[in-house]
Write a protein that holds these residues in place. Structure first.
Motif, PDB file in Angstrom:
ATOM      1  N   GLN A   6       1.144  12.646   5.943  1.00 41.52           N
ATOM      2  CA  GLN A   6       0.784  11.253   6.248  1.00 41.52           C
ATOM      3  C   GLN A   6       0.774  10.980   7.759  1.00 41.52           C
ATOM      4  O   GLN A   6       1.471  10.100   8.268  1.00 41.52           O
ATOM      5  CB  GLN A   6       1.749  10.306   5.534  1.00 41.52           C
ATOM      6  CG  GLN A   6       1.682  10.421   4.017  1.00 41.52           C
ATOM      7  CD  GLN A   6       0.303  10.114   3.481  1.00 41.52           C
ATOM      8  OE1 GLN A   6      -0.208   9.009   3.626  1.00 41.52           O
ATOM      9  NE2 GLN A   6      -0.331  11.103   2.872  1.00 41.52           N
ATOM     10  N   TYR A  66      -0.433  12.456  -0.226  1.00 45.52           N
ATOM     11  CA  TYR A  66      -1.448  13.479  -0.466  1.00 45.52           C
ATOM     12  C   TYR A  66      -0.732  14.753  -0.888  1.00 45.52           C
ATOM     13  O   TYR A  66       0.229  15.175  -0.241  1.00 45.52           O
ATOM     14  CB  TYR A  66      -2.299  13.753   0.784  1.00 45.52           C
ATOM     15  CG  TYR A  66      -3.468  14.661   0.475  1.00 45.52           C
ATOM     16  CD1 TYR A  66      -4.672  14.135   0.057  1.00 45.52           C
ATOM     17  CD2 TYR A  66      -3.321  16.049   0.545  1.00 45.52           C
ATOM     18  CE1 TYR A  66      -5.729  14.969  -0.274  1.00 45.52           C
ATOM     19  CE2 TYR A  66      -4.375  16.880   0.208  1.00 45.52           C
ATOM     20  CZ  TYR A  66      -5.571  16.334  -0.205  1.00 45.52           C
ATOM     21  OH  TYR A  66      -6.614  17.154  -0.550  1.00 45.52           O
ATOM     22  N   VAL A  97      -8.414   9.528  -1.099  1.00 43.89           N
ATOM     23  CA  VAL A  97      -8.429  10.029   0.277  1.00 43.89           C
ATOM     24  C   VAL A  97      -8.512  11.549   0.267  1.00 43.89           C
ATOM     25  O   VAL A  97      -7.757  12.210  -0.451  1.00 43.89           O
ATOM     26  CB  VAL A  97      -7.162   9.603   1.046  1.00 43.89           C
ATOM     27  CG1 VAL A  97      -7.194  10.157   2.461  1.00 43.89           C
ATOM     28  CG2 VAL A  97      -7.022   8.102   1.079  1.00 43.89           C
ATOM     29  N   ARG A 120      -1.472  -1.129  -4.299  1.00 44.26           N
ATOM     30  CA  ARG A 120      -2.662  -0.311  -4.081  1.00 44.26           C
ATOM     31  C   ARG A 120      -2.158   1.066  -3.650  1.00 44.26           C
ATOM     32  O   ARG A 120      -1.147   1.169  -2.963  1.00 44.26           O
ATOM     33  CB  ARG A 120      -3.521  -0.945  -2.998  1.00 44.26           C
ATOM     34  CG  ARG A 120      -4.893  -0.344  -2.780  1.00 44.26           C
ATOM     35  CD  ARG A 120      -5.645  -1.170  -1.742  1.00 44.26           C
ATOM     36  NE  ARG A 120      -5.968  -2.501  -2.238  1.00 44.26           N
ATOM     37  CZ  ARG A 120      -6.143  -3.568  -1.450  1.00 44.26           C
ATOM     38  NH1 ARG A 120      -6.005  -3.454  -0.133  1.00 44.26           N
ATOM     39  NH2 ARG A 120      -6.449  -4.733  -1.975  1.00 44.26           N
ATOM     40  N   LEU A 173       0.860  -1.183   0.000  1.00 48.54           N
ATOM     41  CA  LEU A 173       0.000   0.000   0.000  1.00 48.54           C
ATOM     42  C   LEU A 173       0.894   1.228   0.000  1.00 48.54           C
ATOM     43  O   LEU A 173       1.723   1.411   0.892  1.00 48.54           O
ATOM     44  CB  LEU A 173      -0.913   0.020   1.221  1.00 48.54           C
ATOM     45  CG  LEU A 173      -1.773   1.283   1.381  1.00 48.54           C
ATOM     46  CD1 LEU A 173      -2.718   1.457   0.188  1.00 48.54           C
ATOM     47  CD2 LEU A 173      -2.553   1.257   2.691  1.00 48.54           C
ATOM     48  N   VAL A 213     -10.036   5.628   5.585  1.00 46.47           N
ATOM     49  CA  VAL A 213      -9.757   4.925   4.328  1.00 46.47           C
ATOM     50  C   VAL A 213      -8.608   3.930   4.438  1.00 46.47           C
ATOM     51  O   VAL A 213      -8.676   2.813   3.895  1.00 46.47           O
ATOM     52  CB  VAL A 213      -9.466   5.947   3.204  1.00 46.47           C
ATOM     53  CG1 VAL A 213      -9.033   5.241   1.921  1.00 46.47           C
ATOM     54  CG2 VAL A 213     -10.692   6.814   2.944  1.00 46.47           C
ATOM     55  N   LEU A 214      -7.528   4.289   5.125  1.00 45.53           N
ATOM     56  CA  LEU A 214      -6.322   3.468   5.101  1.00 45.53           C
ATOM     57  C   LEU A 214      -6.498   2.062   5.678  1.00 45.53           C
ATOM     58  O   LEU A 214      -5.907   1.116   5.128  1.00 45.53           O
ATOM     59  CB  LEU A 214      -5.168   4.189   5.800  1.00 45.53           C
ATOM     60  CG  LEU A 214      -4.218   4.975   4.879  1.00 45.53           C
ATOM     61  CD1 LEU A 214      -4.957   6.104   4.157  1.00 45.53           C
ATOM     62  CD2 LEU A 214      -3.038   5.552   5.662  1.00 45.53           C
ATOM     63  N   SER A 244       0.913   5.481  -0.038  1.00 45.74           N
ATOM     64  CA  SER A 244       0.000   6.546   0.380  1.00 45.74           C
ATOM     65  C   SER A 244       0.687   7.901   0.330  1.00 45.74           C
ATOM     66  O   SER A 244       1.811   8.059   0.831  1.00 45.74           O
ATOM     67  CB  SER A 244      -0.509   6.277   1.803  1.00 45.74           C
ATOM     68  OG  SER A 244      -1.417   7.289   2.222  1.00 45.74           O
ATOM     69  N   ALA A 290      -7.196   4.201  -4.103  1.00 46.93           N
ATOM     70  CA  ALA A 290      -8.002   4.383  -2.890  1.00 46.93           C
ATOM     71  C   ALA A 290      -8.008   5.879  -2.597  1.00 46.93           C
ATOM     72  O   ALA A 290      -7.103   6.388  -1.930  1.00 46.93           O
ATOM     73  CB  ALA A 290      -7.425   3.599  -1.718  1.00 46.93           C
ATOM     74  N   GLN A 302      -7.886   9.847   6.513  1.00 55.35           N
ATOM     75  CA  GLN A 302      -6.896   8.771   6.406  1.00 55.35           C
ATOM     76  C   GLN A 302      -7.259   7.595   7.314  1.00 55.35           C
ATOM     77  O   GLN A 302      -7.149   6.433   6.907  1.00 55.35           O
ATOM     78  CB  GLN A 302      -5.504   9.313   6.753  1.00 55.35           C
ATOM     79  CG  GLN A 302      -4.936  10.262   5.709  1.00 55.35           C
ATOM     80  CD  GLN A 302      -3.675  10.959   6.179  1.00 55.35           C
ATOM     81  OE1 GLN A 302      -3.293  10.879   7.347  1.00 55.35           O
ATOM     82  NE2 GLN A 302      -3.027  11.678   5.272  1.00 55.35           N
ATOM     83  N   CYS A 318      -3.161   5.038  -2.127  1.00 55.91           N
ATOM     84  CA  CYS A 318      -4.004   6.113  -1.605  1.00 55.91           C
ATOM     85  C   CYS A 318      -3.464   7.442  -2.124  1.00 55.91           C
ATOM     86  O   CYS A 318      -2.281   7.738  -1.968  1.00 55.91           O
ATOM     87  CB  CYS A 318      -3.986   6.122  -0.080  1.00 55.91           C
ATOM     88  SG  CYS A 318      -4.772   4.681   0.671  1.00 55.91           S
ATOM     89  N   ALA A 354      -7.869  -0.057   2.964  1.00 55.77           N
ATOM     90  CA  ALA A 354      -6.905  -0.115   1.867  1.00 55.77           C
ATOM     91  C   ALA A 354      -5.722  -1.006   2.206  1.00 55.77           C
ATOM     92  O   ALA A 354      -5.123  -1.633   1.327  1.00 55.77           O
ATOM     93  CB  ALA A 354      -6.416   1.291   1.526  1.00 55.77           C
TER      94      ALA A 354
END
Length: 401
Positions: free
Chosen positions: A106, A8, A55, A32, A4, A88-89, A6, A53, A85, A34, A92
């Motif tokens: 994060q 932003y 976010v 995957r 995963l 969703v996380l 992630s 995914a 987060q 985010c 995910a």
């Protein structure tokens, strides 16, 4: 194995993780990711078969106003993003072996990894985001600039500010997950062994006791797209132009006029990248062309200099292309740092934005267009690595195993 990823932020935050995802998929790892819900990011992930995914709120919508969000808006948004987060996380991360979080936003990622029982890696795209007595913390939009100039003190103040913004909200979510509270949110997120996804020549790390940084090189993806026909025709019609672009950031409203004037005064043509600020031309003369999103890796090898905002991605692409740079850094994140690196390597000039004077622009362009600057930029380009994403992917597999 499943990973995963992630992050932003703007494209500069998303694109390095896309490069890592592509490399991981190439060695048989499921990925995957985010990322913000903006359509352009969703299309980018889908194009490489990366499971998305979404976010948080749209980044483009957040930055849509000409003045940008207020300090109060940013504070509310940061708190809401932590909650998003935590929403969703966890889902995910289901079935994943490791969570890789990149960027300063994060806050929830390590706690989610801890709650679901998987490993965690924090990655930064710039050395300036990691605590060190050798540099000051990056500017954080919406937070008051400190008057002191002592780096260790500035990092202490930065830690207190992060705690003030995120301490209660993070520990509230940790309590709900049955996890103990943490003291020192920033260092909890970073860990004592962060990864640095930056080129070791362009953005080196200087060792600091207590922080075992793993520098992999910048995470980049080869871009094979051809340039648009109108851009090729413009390039073929004369001497190499000067590129001007600010990506997702906004310079002053009059910046394009001043930059084009300074470029013309030096006898050069101009390419203006519209970007999120929708920069445009100032007249209909044929020595300037406005362009949309294009293959910078290819374009930058055809220009005389690159004028930009100092994003990590643009800086490394320009450096690899061997082209001089003029960085107009805004007080945002790592942009002043990359401007300082361009100046330190003597491959261009750095100015404080968003509205440098005509005299400052002219001097910066003069520096960038000197033959010696071009020679140094070419020499630097030959030293920039392109295997950072591969190094990181292999390390990640070994780390999980």
């Amino acid at each position: 194995m499943r990973v995963l990823l992630s992050t932003y932020g703007t494209r500069g935050d998303v694109e390095p993780l896309v490069a890592l995802a592509v490399r991981l998929r190439g060695i048989g790892v499921e990925v995957r990711m985010c990322a913000p819900p903006d359509e352009e990011f969703a299309e980018r992930l889908a194009g490489f078969g990366i499971e998305p995914a979404p976010v948080g709120l749209s980044v483009r919508a957040l930055m849509d106003g000409k003045a940008g969000p207020s300090a109060e808006d940013l504070s509310r948004f940061r708190t809401a993003l932590v909650a998003a987060q935590f929403d969703v996380l966890p889902a995910a991360a289901d079935g994943c072996d490791v969570l890789v979080a990149a960027g300063l936003a994060q806050i929830a990622a390590r706690s989610v990894a801890e709650a679901v029982g998987i490993r965690y890696v924090y990655a930064s795209y710039s050395a300036v985001n990691l605590p060190s007595p050798h540099h000051a913390p990056p500017p954080r939009p919406g937070w008051r600039e400190q008057e002191v100039r002592d780096n260790p003190t500035l990092w202490e103040l930065d830690a207190r500010n992060v705690d003030a913004q995120f301490g209660d909200v993070l520990n509230g979510h940790r309590t709900a997950l049955g996890l103990p509270p943490v003291a020192g949110v920033r260092d909890h997120v970073l860990t004592d062994r962060p990864w640095l996804a930056a080129d070791p020549v362009l953005g080196p790390w200087r060792e600091v006791p207590g922080l075992d940084v793993v520098q992999t090189g910048a995470w980049t993806l080869t871009d094979a797209r051809p340039l648009p026909a109108d851009l090729v025709a413009f390039l073929d019609a004369g001497a190499p132009p000067v590129y001007v672009g600010f990506g997702s950031l906004r310079p002053s409203p009059d910046f394009a006029r001043g930059a084009i004037g300074a470029i013309r005064a030096r006898g050069h043509r101009a390419l203006v990248s519209r970007g999120w600020a929708d920069l445009g031309l100032i007249d209909d003369r044929d020595d300037c062309l406005a362009i949309g999103e294009v293959n910078q890796q290819r374009l930058f090898t055809e220009v005389a200099a690159v004028v930009h905002h100092g994003g990590a991605g643009t800086t490394v692409v320009a450096a690899k292309a061997g082209v001089p740079q003029v960085v107009i850094s805004l007080p945002v994140a790592d942009t002043p740092y990359w401007g300082s690196r361009v100046a330190a390597l003597d491959v261009g000039a750095a100015l404080d934005g968003p509205a440098p004077s005509a005299e400052a622009l002219d001097a910066a362009f003069g520096k960038a267009l000197e033959p010696g600057t071009r020679e140094r930029a070419r020499a630097l380009g030959a030293r920039i690595r392109t295997d950072g994403a591969s190094v990181a992917a292999d390390r990640l597999v070994d780390f999980v195993r």
